[in-house]
Scaffold this active site. Sequence first.
Site, PDB file in Angstrom:
ATOM      1  N   GLU A   6       0.871  -1.179   0.000  1.00 52.18           N
ATOM      2  CA  GLU A   6       0.000   0.000   0.000  1.00 52.18           C
ATOM      3  C   GLU A   6       0.901   1.219   0.000  1.00 52.18           C
ATOM      4  O   GLU A   6       1.760   1.336   0.870  1.00 52.18           O
ATOM      5  CB  GLU A   6      -0.762   0.024   1.332  1.00 52.18           C
ATOM      6  CG  GLU A   6      -2.178  -0.429   1.275  1.00 52.18           C
ATOM      7  CD  GLU A   6      -2.807  -0.337   2.659  1.00 52.18           C
ATOM      8  OE1 GLU A   6      -2.720  -1.337   3.386  1.00 52.18           O
ATOM      9  OE2 GLU A   6      -3.341   0.730   2.987  1.00 52.18           O
ATOM     10  N   LYS A  12       3.409   1.133  10.591  1.00 52.15           N
ATOM     11  CA  LYS A  12       3.415   2.505  10.057  1.00 52.15           C
ATOM     12  C   LYS A  12       2.898   3.490  11.094  1.00 52.15           C
ATOM     13  O   LYS A  12       3.410   4.586  11.256  1.00 52.15           O
ATOM     14  CB  LYS A  12       2.527   2.569   8.817  1.00 52.15           C
ATOM     15  CG  LYS A  12       3.106   1.853   7.624  1.00 52.15           C
ATOM     16  CD  LYS A  12       2.065   1.650   6.534  1.00 52.15           C
ATOM     17  CE  LYS A  12       2.564   0.629   5.515  1.00 52.15           C
ATOM     18  NZ  LYS A  12       1.520   0.028   4.720  1.00 52.15           N
ATOM     19  N   ARG A  33       3.883 -13.616   9.248  1.00 47.08           N
ATOM     20  CA  ARG A  33       4.336 -12.247   9.283  1.00 47.08           C
ATOM     21  C   ARG A  33       5.659 -12.217  10.023  1.00 47.08           C
ATOM     22  O   ARG A  33       5.827 -12.888  11.037  1.00 47.08           O
ATOM     23  CB  ARG A  33       3.304 -11.483  10.110  1.00 47.08           C
ATOM     24  CG  ARG A  33       3.087 -10.103   9.701  1.00 47.08           C
ATOM     25  CD  ARG A  33       2.057  -9.444  10.581  1.00 47.08           C
ATOM     26  NE  ARG A  33       2.211  -8.032  10.382  1.00 47.08           N
ATOM     27  CZ  ARG A  33       1.754  -7.402   9.310  1.00 47.08           C
ATOM     28  NH1 ARG A  33       1.066  -8.037   8.397  1.00 47.08           N
ATOM     29  NH2 ARG A  33       1.976  -6.116   9.159  1.00 47.08           N
TER      30      ARG A  33
HETATM   31  P1  ATP Z   1       1.778  -2.532   8.142  1.00 47.84           P
HETATM   32  O1  ATP Z   1       0.801  -3.312   8.938  1.00 47.84           O
HETATM   33  O2  ATP Z   1       3.184  -2.582   8.647  1.00 47.84           O
HETATM   34  O3  ATP Z   1       1.338  -1.171   7.817  1.00 47.84           O
HETATM   35  P2  ATP Z   1       0.748  -3.685   5.719  1.00 47.84           P
HETATM   36  O4  ATP Z   1       0.410  -5.120   5.815  1.00 47.84           O
HETATM   37  O5  ATP Z   1      -0.355  -2.695   5.713  1.00 47.84           O
HETATM   38  O6  ATP Z   1       1.890  -3.342   6.769  1.00 47.84           O
HETATM   39  P3  ATP Z   1       1.221  -3.601   2.923  1.00 47.84           P
HETATM   40  O7  ATP Z   1       1.860  -2.470   2.227  1.00 47.84           O
HETATM   41  O8  ATP Z   1      -0.223  -3.812   2.771  1.00 47.84           O
HETATM   42  O9  ATP Z   1       1.614  -3.422   4.437  1.00 47.84           O
HETATM   43  O10 ATP Z   1       2.001  -4.953   2.637  1.00 47.84           O
HETATM   44  C1  ATP Z   1       2.407  -5.401   1.363  1.00 47.84           C
HETATM   45  C2  ATP Z   1       2.722  -6.852   1.419  1.00 47.84           C
HETATM   46  O11 ATP Z   1       3.734  -7.116   2.378  1.00 47.84           O
HETATM   47  C3  ATP Z   1       1.519  -7.667   1.840  1.00 47.84           C
HETATM   48  O12 ATP Z   1       1.456  -8.823   1.044  1.00 47.84           O
HETATM   49  C4  ATP Z   1       1.781  -8.010   3.267  1.00 47.84           C
HETATM   50  O13 ATP Z   1       1.171  -9.219   3.600  1.00 47.84           O
HETATM   51  C5  ATP Z   1       3.305  -8.081   3.306  1.00 47.84           C
HETATM   52  N1  ATP Z   1       3.796  -7.741   4.644  1.00 47.84           N
HETATM   53  C6  ATP Z   1       3.541  -6.628   5.343  1.00 47.84           C
HETATM   54  N2  ATP Z   1       4.114  -6.672   6.541  1.00 47.84           N
HETATM   55  C7  ATP Z   1       4.763  -7.866   6.625  1.00 47.84           C
HETATM   56  C8  ATP Z   1       5.550  -8.526   7.626  1.00 47.84           C
HETATM   57  N3  ATP Z   1       5.787  -7.963   8.806  1.00 47.84           N
HETATM   58  N4  ATP Z   1       6.063  -9.742   7.335  1.00 47.84           N
HETATM   59  C9  ATP Z   1       5.843 -10.315   6.157  1.00 47.84           C
HETATM   60  N5  ATP Z   1       5.118  -9.758   5.178  1.00 47.84           N
HETATM   61  C10 ATP Z   1       4.578  -8.552   5.385  1.00 47.84           C
HETATM   62 MG    MG Z   2      -2.063  -3.612   4.312  1.00 47.86          MG
END
Ligand code: ATP
Ligand code: MG
Length: 702
Positions: A187, A422, A412
């Site tokens: 995102e 974030k 994760r």
């Molecule tokens: P955050 O919760 O840190 O804001 P998010 O899940 O909203 O992270 P995205 O930008 O939606 O972040 O994530 C993009 C991709 O990275 C998604 O497929 C998500 O599942 C993966 N991802 C995000 N955080 C992690 C993590 N801590 N470990 C492994 N994969 C991750």
């Molecule tokens: Mg997300």
Amino acid sequence: MTGKINTDPQLNAALDYFKTEDQSSGFNFESFDYKVGVGVNVTKEEILESVQKHFKNELETIIEQRYFFNFAKVISKVANDLKWADRKAIVECVDLEKLKLLGPKTESNSLLQAEGRNKESKRKTTVSSTPNSSEPGSFIWSVLSKLHKVGENYNADGYVITPNTTRLLREHVKACEGKYRTRFPPEPNGILHIGHAKAMNLNFGIAKLKGGHCILRYDDTNPEAEDVRFFTEILNMVEWLGHEPWKVSHTSDYFHELYDFAKELTRRGLAYVDHQTAEEIFEERGGENKGPRRESPYRNRPIDENLRLLEEMRKGLWDEGSACLRMKQDMRDGNPQMWDLVAYRVKFVPHPRTGSEWCIYPSYDFAHCLVDSLENITHSLCTAEFQQSRISYYWLCNALDVYCPVQWEFSRLEIANAVLSKRKILKLIEKAIVTGWSDPRLHTLPALKRRGYPPEAINDFCERVGVTTATSTVDNSLLEACVRNYLNEHAPRTMAVLNPLKVTLINYSQGVIEVEAPDFPTRANTTKHKLRFDGVFYIERDDFREKLEKDYKRLTLEQPVGLSHIGYVITVADIIRDPEGNILELKVTYSPRESTVRKVKAFIHWVSDPAEAEVRWYYPLLKERKGEKTTDFLDLVNPNSLKIYPEALIDKGIMNASVGERFQFERIGYFSVDADSSSSRLVFNLTVTLREDKGKKYNKNL
Ligand code: ATP
Ligand code: MG
């Protein structure tokens, strides 16, 4: 019913038979029996014989790679030999042979995963040679053995088969040319962090290994939080880690298709426009206490009315919060993801890419699976918290009769005491605890880059962390060990003094001399750098003590010490102090090492005719959590996570180093040149200390 289909392969073949064979001209028992292996019974002895044959063929490699060997290869070869053999029986035989040949699994085979998670572990974290993700035995290989084959989505657990599945899969395989197609969907509302590195490692890694494609897809459905600069920052980091997107796409590229899908879903009577407030919907879905659920009063309005209202929403005739489109799922299902999820919301916010073309935006639940479908993704990998979303993912694709990709969950990545979220990072920036998204104390990718972490080490780390379905909280020491492992081979040695004490040789008359020091002492034919020495030099204040203390091996009034590379042994003759008694300088005598009769206990680093520099030393941003789990993370912030050495001294020989260049400061650690440097004064970031315990010893501020 007659007991002639006994094994999984037979059962699967039978199911496939019904899915793929044309039965319009009647059911052909003969062809069925033949193609499904009805009545064929493979004995355990036959399996064992085949397993032993394939072990023999691979014997050398198995012995060399031990448990890293990709045994799935043997399993599939046996399965090839004995088409109808029970899979479980094959695995059992392979396990048995494995044990016979290699003995029980030893610690060195456990990929350090357990070590990373075991916080109690007192052992130092070191890593053995870097596993190469393209080699059999790496963890991506083990992941691959679990994934379904392209086009065989129906083999994945829980995949929903509809009357259209066979046709849709056939079209899908054609569209993706039978190749693996994954996507990395960040995102654009923040900066990527180490967790994303793991997601990339998997998505890009799988595609690369299988000769397939990975798409970088910006999941830009939420214009409120998005910012143009995040788009470029994300791409920079993807490329920095060495990944090459086959294509860059945006969810917003498909806003028109998605809106058409919304209309179609409504037309099929599977979506409706709801006017309840968010609170009312929350209550309707059981509320805080997860009580009884009820259906929305708008759920059963006529299709035409829904279509008209949806169009009105799109035209901007409905205020934010006054109408939304909801999927008509099943309020009685046990899974909340089936309780009429929101598909579209009204938002009068311009979008970074589509401007003010739209005032309604799709939800993640609506957009994600449909864009995966449109892009013909073969394996949709996501983190484990989306496990319960799998049901709505499949529901929506099937409700629209479009190709349904398979969702695969992985754990994760969390790093103990690191701030990844974030929301939390924004709080730290807001409170000026860190300077921004790329503050070297954070675990965002720009921060790790700035701190000097090599991308190779980050990928190595992701590879070692592996994949488990549980959340894997890994100790930061594993990441640091990977960095150390890489830099030991790639960062040339130099000498620098962080907290200098001036020393003058009083019996020295050679003027300026030069000595050579190896850049990589462990390499056979290492390059060398020259060190200048003129009789006045600087050592660490900590390398001198007035009184001899037990176990202190460096310079004291009574104890001489050696100087690295030049080999001189120095003995203190006099201490020069300021009026307050602080030590300003040492006057020392020296003798070349060979001529000294006294044994030296240690050699220390030094700089002569040096340049000034600033060194920034980092400690963990958060203190370890003790007891109470609910503590606000801000209470755990370490107030002394940054220590600056403003008067550090470095060898002039590295003055022309460029931003990002990394060095090992002998006896201290690895450092990299920060962008705050100027041509006359370099600024260094501590990347990682030389040894794990060193960081802890220096870490008096916690
Ligand atoms: P955050 O919760 O840190 O804001 P998010 O899940 O909203 O992270 P995205 O930008 O939606 O972040 O994530 C993009 C991709 O990275 C998604 O497929 C998500 O599942 C993966 N991802 C995000 N955080 C992690 C993590 N801590 N470990 C492994 N994969 C991750
Ligand atoms: Mg997300």
